[in-house]
Design an enzyme around this catalytic site. Structure first.
Site, PDB file in Angstrom:
ATOM      1  N   HIS A  18       0.963  -1.310   0.080  1.00 16.88           N
ATOM      2  CA  HIS A  18      -0.025   0.213  -0.082  1.00 16.88           C
ATOM      3  C   HIS A  18       0.825   1.111  -0.032  1.00 16.88           C
ATOM      4  O   HIS A  18       0.515   2.215  -0.906  1.00 16.88           O
ATOM      5  CB  HIS A  18      -0.927  -0.080   1.382  1.00 16.88           C
ATOM      6  CG  HIS A  18      -1.828  -1.246   1.408  1.00 16.88           C
ATOM      7  ND1 HIS A  18      -2.042  -2.086   2.543  1.00 16.88           N
ATOM      8  CD2 HIS A  18      -2.700  -1.574   0.542  1.00 16.88           C
ATOM      9  CE1 HIS A  18      -2.859  -2.763   2.200  1.00 16.88           C
ATOM     10  NE2 HIS A  18      -3.451  -2.654   1.038  1.00 16.88           N
ATOM     11  N   LYS A  42     -18.435  -6.122   8.661  1.00 17.28           N
ATOM     12  CA  LYS A  42     -17.209  -6.957   8.140  1.00 17.28           C
ATOM     13  C   LYS A  42     -15.993  -7.015   9.843  1.00 17.28           C
ATOM     14  O   LYS A  42     -16.241  -5.622   9.941  1.00 17.28           O
ATOM     15  CB  LYS A  42     -16.523  -6.431   7.225  1.00 17.28           C
ATOM     16  CG  LYS A  42     -15.709  -7.483   6.490  1.00 17.28           C
ATOM     17  CD  LYS A  42     -15.336  -7.045   5.148  1.00 17.28           C
ATOM     18  CE  LYS A  42     -13.762  -7.190   5.001  1.00 17.28           C
ATOM     19  NZ  LYS A  42     -13.483  -6.484   3.680  1.00 17.28           N
ATOM     20  N   ARG A  91      -2.218  -6.568  -8.318  1.00 21.90           N
ATOM     21  CA  ARG A  91      -1.236  -7.394  -8.028  1.00 21.90           C
ATOM     22  C   ARG A  91      -1.164  -8.550  -9.093  1.00 21.90           C
ATOM     23  O   ARG A  91      -0.272  -8.984  -9.571  1.00 21.90           O
ATOM     24  CB  ARG A  91      -1.256  -7.961  -6.648  1.00 21.90           C
ATOM     25  CG  ARG A  91      -0.776  -6.869  -5.660  1.00 21.90           C
ATOM     26  CD  ARG A  91      -1.192  -7.425  -4.117  1.00 21.90           C
ATOM     27  NE  ARG A  91      -2.708  -7.512  -4.301  1.00 21.90           N
ATOM     28  CZ  ARG A  91      -3.384  -7.649  -3.065  1.00 21.90           C
ATOM     29  NH1 ARG A  91      -2.933  -7.706  -2.238  1.00 21.90           N
ATOM     30  NH2 ARG A  91      -4.696  -7.461  -3.298  1.00 21.90           N
ATOM     31  N   SER A 129      -2.595  -7.857   3.305  1.00 14.60           N
ATOM     32  CA  SER A 129      -2.999  -7.712   4.694  1.00 14.60           C
ATOM     33  C   SER A 129      -3.235  -8.998   5.358  1.00 14.60           C
ATOM     34  O   SER A 129      -3.008  -9.276   6.755  1.00 14.60           O
ATOM     35  CB  SER A 129      -4.050  -6.948   4.684  1.00 14.60           C
ATOM     36  OG  SER A 129      -3.714  -5.341   4.078  1.00 14.60           O
TER      37      SER A 129
HETATM   38  P1  ADP Z   1      -9.852  -3.616  -0.080  1.00 13.12           P
HETATM   39  O1  ADP Z   1     -10.417  -4.334   1.162  1.00 13.12           O
HETATM   40  O2  ADP Z   1     -10.770  -2.639  -0.623  1.00 13.12           O
HETATM   41  O3  ADP Z   1      -9.472  -4.530  -1.255  1.00 13.12           O
HETATM   42  P2  ADP Z   1      -7.089  -3.376   0.637  1.00 13.12           P
HETATM   43  O4  ADP Z   1      -6.770  -2.683   1.867  1.00 13.12           O
HETATM   44  O5  ADP Z   1      -7.038  -5.131   0.640  1.00 13.12           O
HETATM   45  O6  ADP Z   1      -8.670  -3.103   0.306  1.00 13.12           O
HETATM   46  O7  ADP Z   1      -6.401  -2.879  -0.668  1.00 13.12           O
HETATM   47  C1  ADP Z   1      -6.464  -1.502  -0.923  1.00 13.12           C
HETATM   48  C2  ADP Z   1      -6.006  -1.320  -2.398  1.00 13.12           C
HETATM   49  O8  ADP Z   1      -4.575  -1.566  -2.213  1.00 13.12           O
HETATM   50  C3  ADP Z   1      -6.366  -2.465  -3.355  1.00 13.12           C
HETATM   51  O9  ADP Z   1      -6.473  -1.660  -4.613  1.00 13.12           O
HETATM   52  C4  ADP Z   1      -5.637  -3.701  -3.570  1.00 13.12           C
HETATM   53  O10 ADP Z   1      -5.485  -4.224  -4.752  1.00 13.12           O
HETATM   54  C5  ADP Z   1      -4.105  -2.628  -3.504  1.00 13.12           C
HETATM   55  N1  ADP Z   1      -2.926  -3.529  -2.766  1.00 13.12           N
HETATM   56  C6  ADP Z   1      -3.030  -4.051  -1.712  1.00 13.12           C
HETATM   57  N2  ADP Z   1      -1.875  -4.926  -1.428  1.00 13.12           N
HETATM   58  C7  ADP Z   1      -1.115  -4.571  -2.410  1.00 13.12           C
HETATM   59  C8  ADP Z   1       0.433  -4.832  -2.908  1.00 13.12           C
HETATM   60  N3  ADP Z   1       1.108  -5.392  -2.219  1.00 13.12           N
HETATM   61  N4  ADP Z   1       0.638  -4.105  -4.104  1.00 13.12           N
HETATM   62  C9  ADP Z   1      -0.092  -3.478  -4.538  1.00 13.12           C
HETATM   63  N5  ADP Z   1      -1.283  -2.996  -4.475  1.00 13.12           N
HETATM   64  C10 ADP Z   1      -1.799  -3.678  -3.357  1.00 13.12           C
END
Ligand code: ADP
Length: 159
Positions: A18, A42, A91, A129
């Site tokens: 992120h 959630k 990703r 995450s």
């Molecule tokens: P959500 O629950 O809305 O998917 P996340 O917190 O999992 O939210 O992710 C927010 C954004 O960050 C999403 O667009 C996700 O694809 C992106 N993201 C998560 N991990 C990575 C990573 N390792 N590299 C690039 N983008 C990421």
């Protein structure tokens, strides 16, 4: 006009993946609003307050980054605060399919909105995450996958 993007997510917790997307997007936008989604249905591992505190610490002193929380649809947030770009990271092809549907639904609901996708740096493509939460649940050290500026132990639930 100032170019502003919203980067929405659950960020449970915020990872180096992120962080990298936000830092890279600073060359495209004047300002980035990281919006931590609050979903009453959630159950999250980190509370909304902890998730907010982690991200604020990561970008402490960075005037072009704001961190907020929100409830409800991301497009409604964007309408309310007059932002026309949604930033997301990609990703895998699974991410792409998921994001394509959300992006198209968002566009149908708010025609002024544009989704902007950045491909993850290869070294972050496996970071997510869920893995960080699993490591924490099993008393491991996930610091390799987290921004250097935070010590996750300071934010652990019930600590
Ligand atoms: P959500 O629950 O809305 O998917 P996340 O917190 O999992 O939210 O992710 C927010 C954004 O960050 C999403 O667009 C996700 O694809 C992106 N993201 C998560 N991990 C990575 C990573 N390792 N590299 C690039 N983008 C990421």
């Amino acid at each position: 006009m100032e170019k502003v993007a919203v980067f929405p997510g659950s960020f449970d917790p915020f990872t180096i993946g992120h962080e990298s997307i936000v830092l890279r997007a600073l060359s495209l936008f004047d300002k980035i609003i990281i919006a931590v989604g609050y979903n009453t249905n959630k159950k999250s591992f980190f509370s909304i307050e902890q998730r907010l505190a982690i991200i604020k610490k990561v970008f402490e002193g960075e005037a072009r980054i704001e961190v907020i929380t929100y409830e409800g649809l991301t497009v409604d947030l964007c309408k309310r605060i007059n932002v026309f770009y949604i930033l997301r990271g990609l990703r895998t092809s699974d991410d792409f399919e998921f994001e394509r549907a959300i992006g198209q639904v968002n566009k149908a609901m708010f025609h002024k909105i544009e989704s902007v996708f950045l491909l993850t740096d290869p070294e972050h493509s496996f970071v997510n995450s869920t893995i960080v939460r699993d490591i924490l649940i099993h008393n491991g050290d996930p610091s390799l996958f987290l921004p250097k500026s935070i010590n996750i132990k300071d934010y652990l639930p019930h600590s």
